[in-house]
Design an enzyme around this catalytic site. Structure first.
Site, PDB file in Angstrom:
ATOM      1  N   LYS A 158       5.796  13.924  17.561  1.00 14.37           N
ATOM      2  CA  LYS A 158       4.889  15.078  17.589  1.00 14.37           C
ATOM      3  C   LYS A 158       5.609  16.278  18.169  1.00 14.37           C
ATOM      4  O   LYS A 158       6.450  16.119  19.064  1.00 14.37           O
ATOM      5  CB  LYS A 158       3.685  14.771  18.499  1.00 14.37           C
ATOM      6  CG  LYS A 158       2.888  13.590  18.056  1.00 14.37           C
ATOM      7  CD  LYS A 158       1.961  13.101  19.157  1.00 14.37           C
ATOM      8  CE  LYS A 158       1.258  11.834  18.685  1.00 14.37           C
ATOM      9  NZ  LYS A 158       0.617  11.101  19.756  1.00 14.37           N
ATOM     10  N   LYS A 171       3.951   3.938  17.278  1.00 14.41           N
ATOM     11  CA  LYS A 171       2.787   4.028  16.406  1.00 14.41           C
ATOM     12  C   LYS A 171       2.091   2.674  16.489  1.00 14.41           C
ATOM     13  O   LYS A 171       2.569   1.674  15.943  1.00 14.41           O
ATOM     14  CB  LYS A 171       3.197   4.342  14.970  1.00 14.41           C
ATOM     15  CG  LYS A 171       2.007   4.514  14.043  1.00 14.41           C
ATOM     16  CD  LYS A 171       2.440   5.080  12.714  1.00 14.41           C
ATOM     17  CE  LYS A 171       1.311   5.392  11.762  1.00 14.41           C
ATOM     18  NZ  LYS A 171       0.196   4.487  11.721  1.00 14.41           N
ATOM     19  N   CYS A 207      11.979 -42.071  10.915  1.00 10.04           N
ATOM     20  CA  CYS A 207      12.326 -43.472  11.148  1.00 10.04           C
ATOM     21  C   CYS A 207      11.161 -44.420  10.905  1.00 10.04           C
ATOM     22  O   CYS A 207      11.338 -45.629  10.960  1.00 10.04           O
ATOM     23  CB  CYS A 207      12.894 -43.646  12.550  1.00 10.04           C
ATOM     24  SG  CYS A 207      11.636 -43.664  13.832  1.00 10.04           S
ATOM     25  N   TYR A 260       0.834  -1.205   0.000  1.00 14.70           N
ATOM     26  CA  TYR A 260       0.000   0.000   0.000  1.00 14.70           C
ATOM     27  C   TYR A 260       0.871   1.259   0.000  1.00 14.70           C
ATOM     28  O   TYR A 260       0.663   2.183  -0.787  1.00 14.70           O
ATOM     29  CB  TYR A 260      -0.941   0.002   1.204  1.00 14.70           C
ATOM     30  CG  TYR A 260      -1.806   1.246   1.273  1.00 14.70           C
ATOM     31  CD1 TYR A 260      -2.911   1.398   0.436  1.00 14.70           C
ATOM     32  CD2 TYR A 260      -1.495   2.286   2.152  1.00 14.70           C
ATOM     33  CE1 TYR A 260      -3.683   2.542   0.473  1.00 14.70           C
ATOM     34  CE2 TYR A 260      -2.272   3.438   2.196  1.00 14.70           C
ATOM     35  CZ  TYR A 260      -3.365   3.563   1.349  1.00 14.70           C
ATOM     36  OH  TYR A 260      -4.120   4.700   1.378  1.00 14.70           O
ATOM     37  N   GLU A 320      -5.919   4.177  20.088  1.00 11.08           N
ATOM     38  CA  GLU A 320      -5.878   3.023  19.189  1.00 11.08           C
ATOM     39  C   GLU A 320      -6.416   1.793  19.917  1.00 11.08           C
ATOM     40  O   GLU A 320      -6.015   1.518  21.049  1.00 11.08           O
ATOM     41  CB  GLU A 320      -4.413   2.817  18.769  1.00 11.08           C
ATOM     42  CG  GLU A 320      -4.214   2.138  17.471  1.00 11.08           C
ATOM     43  CD  GLU A 320      -4.346   3.055  16.240  1.00 11.08           C
ATOM     44  OE1 GLU A 320      -4.786   4.225  16.385  1.00 11.08           O
ATOM     45  OE2 GLU A 320      -4.031   2.587  15.139  1.00 11.08           O
TER      46      GLU A 320
HETATM   47  S1  IVH Z   1      -1.456  10.782  16.930  1.00 11.42           S
HETATM   48  C1  IVH Z   1      -3.926  13.654  13.898  1.00 11.42           C
HETATM   49  N1  IVH Z   1      -0.228   8.818  18.046  1.00 11.42           N
HETATM   50  O1  IVH Z   1      -1.839   6.204  13.230  1.00 11.42           O
HETATM   51  C2  IVH Z   1      -3.595  12.239  14.070  1.00 11.42           C
HETATM   52  N2  IVH Z   1      -1.593   8.363  16.168  1.00 11.42           N
HETATM   53  O2  IVH Z   1      -1.435   6.470  10.373  1.00 11.42           O
HETATM   54  C3  IVH Z   1      -2.706  12.130  15.232  1.00 11.42           C
HETATM   55  N3  IVH Z   1      -1.668   5.999  15.582  1.00 11.42           N
HETATM   56  O3  IVH Z   1      -4.885   7.742  12.521  1.00 11.42           O
HETATM   57  C4  IVH Z   1      -2.626  10.793  15.680  1.00 11.42           C
HETATM   58  N4  IVH Z   1      -0.337   5.284  17.164  1.00 11.42           N
HETATM   59  O4  IVH Z   1      -4.835   5.943  14.350  1.00 11.42           O
HETATM   60  C5  IVH Z   1      -1.061   9.195  17.062  1.00 11.42           C
HETATM   61  N5  IVH Z   1       0.929   7.189  19.164  1.00 11.42           N
HETATM   62  C6  IVH Z   1       0.088   7.550  18.197  1.00 11.42           C
HETATM   63  C7  IVH Z   1      -0.451   6.623  17.292  1.00 11.42           C
HETATM   64  C8  IVH Z   1      -1.286   7.056  16.288  1.00 11.42           C
HETATM   65  C9  IVH Z   1      -1.091   4.934  16.146  1.00 11.42           C
HETATM   66  C10 IVH Z   1      -2.537   5.900  14.403  1.00 11.42           C
HETATM   67  C11 IVH Z   1      -3.739   6.792  14.411  1.00 11.42           C
HETATM   68  C12 IVH Z   1      -3.651   7.561  13.115  1.00 11.42           C
HETATM   69  C13 IVH Z   1      -2.790   6.664  12.319  1.00 11.42           C
HETATM   70  C14 IVH Z   1      -2.132   7.368  11.156  1.00 11.42           C
END
Ligand code: IVH
Length: 690
Positions: free
Chosen positions: A299, A118, A420, A41, A173
């Site tokens: 972030k 993530k 065997c 993807y 999540e």
């Molecule tokens: S922050 C504005 N923190 O990854 C979106 N997202 O690929 C900010 N995700 O839609 C999300 N772990 O579902 C954030 N520690 C984490 C995360 C996380 C998984 C997911 C989330 C997002 C997706 C994007």
């Protein structure tokens, strides 16, 4: 490492790529099953982006690069603030470039980052009213999602009541840990359902299932907290002004589960280097985590930086996903092999259509045990999700059931030990050869006693098992010191069988060196190689005195094989000594030892009626040769000075074609190679037949 983007050549291919990506994204966010794995993807989307960069006028409105990713689902609950996606980077360089663009937007170089896992699950918004969990909404297309409040009570880490009576939305999540996934598939297949391909699909399917006959737990990790329209304004202001790290501490204080108590808590980093170090640390422990992560989210920690950076329609500019290499790929299960380990455990191993995961080509994956195969409902030819993380042995997660064509075949379980031939103890989940640790011994002794080796009539696997069980033999040499009364004491061993076996053992002692060598089972030396070694060296003493260089003078033994043969023979020295002491012949009749090194000249050319001829034997032998096995025919050819081969070529001097000879005879005719019937051949080698 970044895998290459898909190459899109024209507008039609672009439109198709967008359609494929939209379908895959919809499946991804809705928890359906996509024929694309994550890596495929990502490559597709990068290919789409590359094409769009070249053709800005041709961009389709549906493109996954431009909009809030994920397909819309009807009848959804609107999100108060869009649930955005994240942009990806795949390398330190790309990440550094992103920090530079962030610095441009915030207007300052130094900033604080929050760095965390993530989580590989599904985004969910949990609305709390006065501290009570009232609604669970999936991400949907980002602007509206599906109400899945029915799942309240089944998601660990998402309390039904917060520790303070606040009105907030917790975002995070939902996923399944490895143990939850195992359990989910066990329960699901137990109810006749198809197993889920991976924990992410399992979480998605479970979250959306309304009428369930059973409850399967999942786990929630919070990564965001925001005010709702009814939130007290002082709290709303506080939440909006919190640094991300403070927000998470606040959420944890309310009783929400976050990454804080895992092996990969969110941490704060002050510099790009610190972020990259942390990325490395998280990547290093990824394989051991009890839940799946597919990257690291970085972030801007401070609220003012986030505000200054702002958000696009698809993703915020204050956060980025540093993707880790995919650990899962879809490929096909071609075969299942059954290997017997040292302790007699019979373990299935899947043979896969080769697939590259994180830089390594994977061709095998563990399958645990037969019960596990049944539980996962695996079939030969299935598309399977293969998981490989770190140095852990790859494993087959599950079949991708919706890709079945109907051509798949059941996996057959062995009825007898594949090594065997003994019975299998199927009492435990892990099947074991009834011989346990002796399995290897039984197999190697049954092989040594075989017709093409020592040809010990009456010593099949069953009899070997009996002798091993009675403690009478622990190696090959013990066979030759068996006493009559020991054999008579065994069950089903009368006088006749005992005498026959002893006579067969006495005959076996006279077998030529080539067969003794073959019986030893040195790796890389089968029947014909054993014959070549024996004819070259003539005596076991010469064989054992050979170093790798001398061993290489044997035809067909190269620089790679020679040292391992020499080493293995050295390992077998005690057994060889014991065999010699028991009176087993250690010479090759008719062969002459090679001249000592430095004596000059090669070994003398073979003489005999077939001297210098390459001979192929095919079809069934008749007349005087009727009783000879193929191996014995080859031995005869070599004793007559010839070289035996199994394939006909221009180099073949003679093809002995018996009854039913097919393609080899035809090839000989085509190449004008001399043909002989078994009778004619018997005449040629008459002096060597007794
Ligand atoms: S922050 C504005 N923190 O990854 C979106 N997202 O690929 C900010 N995700 O839609 C999300 N772990 O579902 C954030 N520690 C984490 C995360 C996380 C998984 C997911 C989330 C997002 C997706 C994007």
């Amino acid at each position: 490492m970044t895998t290459p983007a898909a190459v899109i050549v024209d507008a039609a291919a672009y439109a198709q790529a967008v359609e494929d990506a939209v379908r895959a994204a919809a499946a991804y966010y809705e928890g359906g099953t996509s024929p694309l794995d994550d890596d495929a993807y990502d490559r597709l989307v990068r290919g789409i982006a590359d094409w769009e960069a070249e053709h800005p006028d041709g961009i389709l409105p549906d493109s996954p690069t431009g909009k809030v990713a994920g397909g819309a689902v009807e009848g959804d609950v609107p999100h108060t603030v869009p649930m955005l996606s994240l942009d990806n980077v795949f390398s330190a360089e790309e990440f550094t470039a992103w920090t530079a663009s962030l610095a441009r937007r915030t207007g300052r170089d130094a900033t604080r980052f929050s760095v965390g896992p993530k989580l590989d699950g599904l985004a969910i918004a949990a609305r709390y009213s006065d501290g009570r969990l009232t609604r669970l909404i999936t991400r949907g297309d980002g602007t509206a999602g599906e109400d899945v409040s029915h799942a309240i009570g089944t998601v660990e880490g998402l309390p039904e009541k917060l520790d303070e009576p606040v009105t907030v939305e917790v975002r995070g999540e939902v996923l399944m840990t490895a143990a939850q996934f195992e359990y989910a598939n066990e329960v699901r297949t137990g109810h006749g359902g198809q197993p889920f391909a991976n924990p992410r699909n399992a979480a998605a399917g479970t979250l959306r299932a309304r009428e369930r006959l059973y409850t399967v737990p999942m786990t929630f990790f919070g990564y965001g907290l925001l005010p709702l329209p009814d939130t007290d304004s002082a709290l709303a202001e506080k939440l909006n002004d919190f640094a991300h790290s403070d927000l998470m501490a606040f959420a944890a204080g309310l009783g929400v589960h976050t990454s804080a108590r895992t092996a990969v808590p969110d941490t704060v980093a002050e510099t790009v280097e610190e972020v990259l170090d942390r990325v490395g640390e998280i990547a290093a422990v990824r394989a051991e985590l009890p839940f799946g992560i597919d990257g690291i989210v970085v972030k801007a920690d401070l609220a003012e930086d986030r505000r200054a950076a702002g958000s696009g329609s698809r993703a915020p500019r204050w956060a980025i996903a540093y993707k880790l290499p995919a650990v899962e790929k879809i490929t096909r299960l071609l075969e299942v092999e059954w290997n017997v380990g040292r302790t007699g455990i019979i373990a299935p191993r899947g043979v896969l259509e080769p697939v590259v995961i994180d830089g390594s080509t994977i061709t095998y994956a563990t399958l645990h045990n037969p019960a596990d195969i049944t539980r996962r409902d695996l079939r030969l030819g299935d598309h399977v999700m293969v998981h490989r993380a770190g140095d852990v042995i790859p494993r087959i997660e599950a079949p991708v059931a919706h890709l079945r064509t109907g051509e798949e075949r059941p996996i057959e379980f062995p009825a007898q030990c594949p090594r065997c031939g003994s019975d299998i103890d199927t009492g435990e989940e892990r099947w074991r050869c009834a011989q346990g640790r002796n399995c290897h011994l039984v197999a190697s002794l049954a092989y040594a006693a075989g017709r093409d080796q020592l040809d010990i009539e009456g010593l099949g696997a069953t009899r070997v098992v009996q002798l091993v069980d009675a403690g009478l033999i622990a190696d090959l040499a013990d066979l030759f010191t068996l006493r009559r009364e020991q054999l008579l004491a065994l069950e089903r061993m009368g006088e006749t069988s005992t005498d026959n076996l002893l006579a067969a053992l006495a005959r076996a002692k006279e077998q030529p060196l080539s067969r003794v060598l073959c019986a030893l089972g040195v790796r890389g030396t089968g029947r014909s190689m054993s014959r070549r070694i024996a004819r070259h060296f003539a005596t076991m003493d010469h064989v054992r005195a050979a170093d790798a260089e001398a061993m290489q003078r044997v035809e067909g033994i190269g620089a790679e094989k020679a040292p391992s043969i020499v080493a293995e023979l050295a390992e077998l020295a005690p057994l060889i000594d014991k065999l010699a002491a028991a009176g087993v012949n250690m010479t090759e009749p008719g062969a002459t030892p090679p001249p000592p090194p430095g004596a000059g000249g090669d070994a003398p050319a073979e003489d005999g009626p077939l001297a210098g001829m390459t001979v192929v034997v095919t079809g069934a032998m008749t007349g005087k040769l009727e009783k000879l096995s193929r191996n014995e025919m080859n031995e005869l050819v070599e004793r007559a000075g010839g070289r035996s081969s199994s394939s006909v070529s221009r180099k073949t001097a003679l093809v002995v074609a018996g009854e039913g000879a097919g393609s080899k005879r035809a090839k000989a005719e085509q190449l004008d190679v001399r043909l002989a019937t078994p009778e004619e051949f018997a005449t040629m080698v008459a002096g060597l037949l007794d």
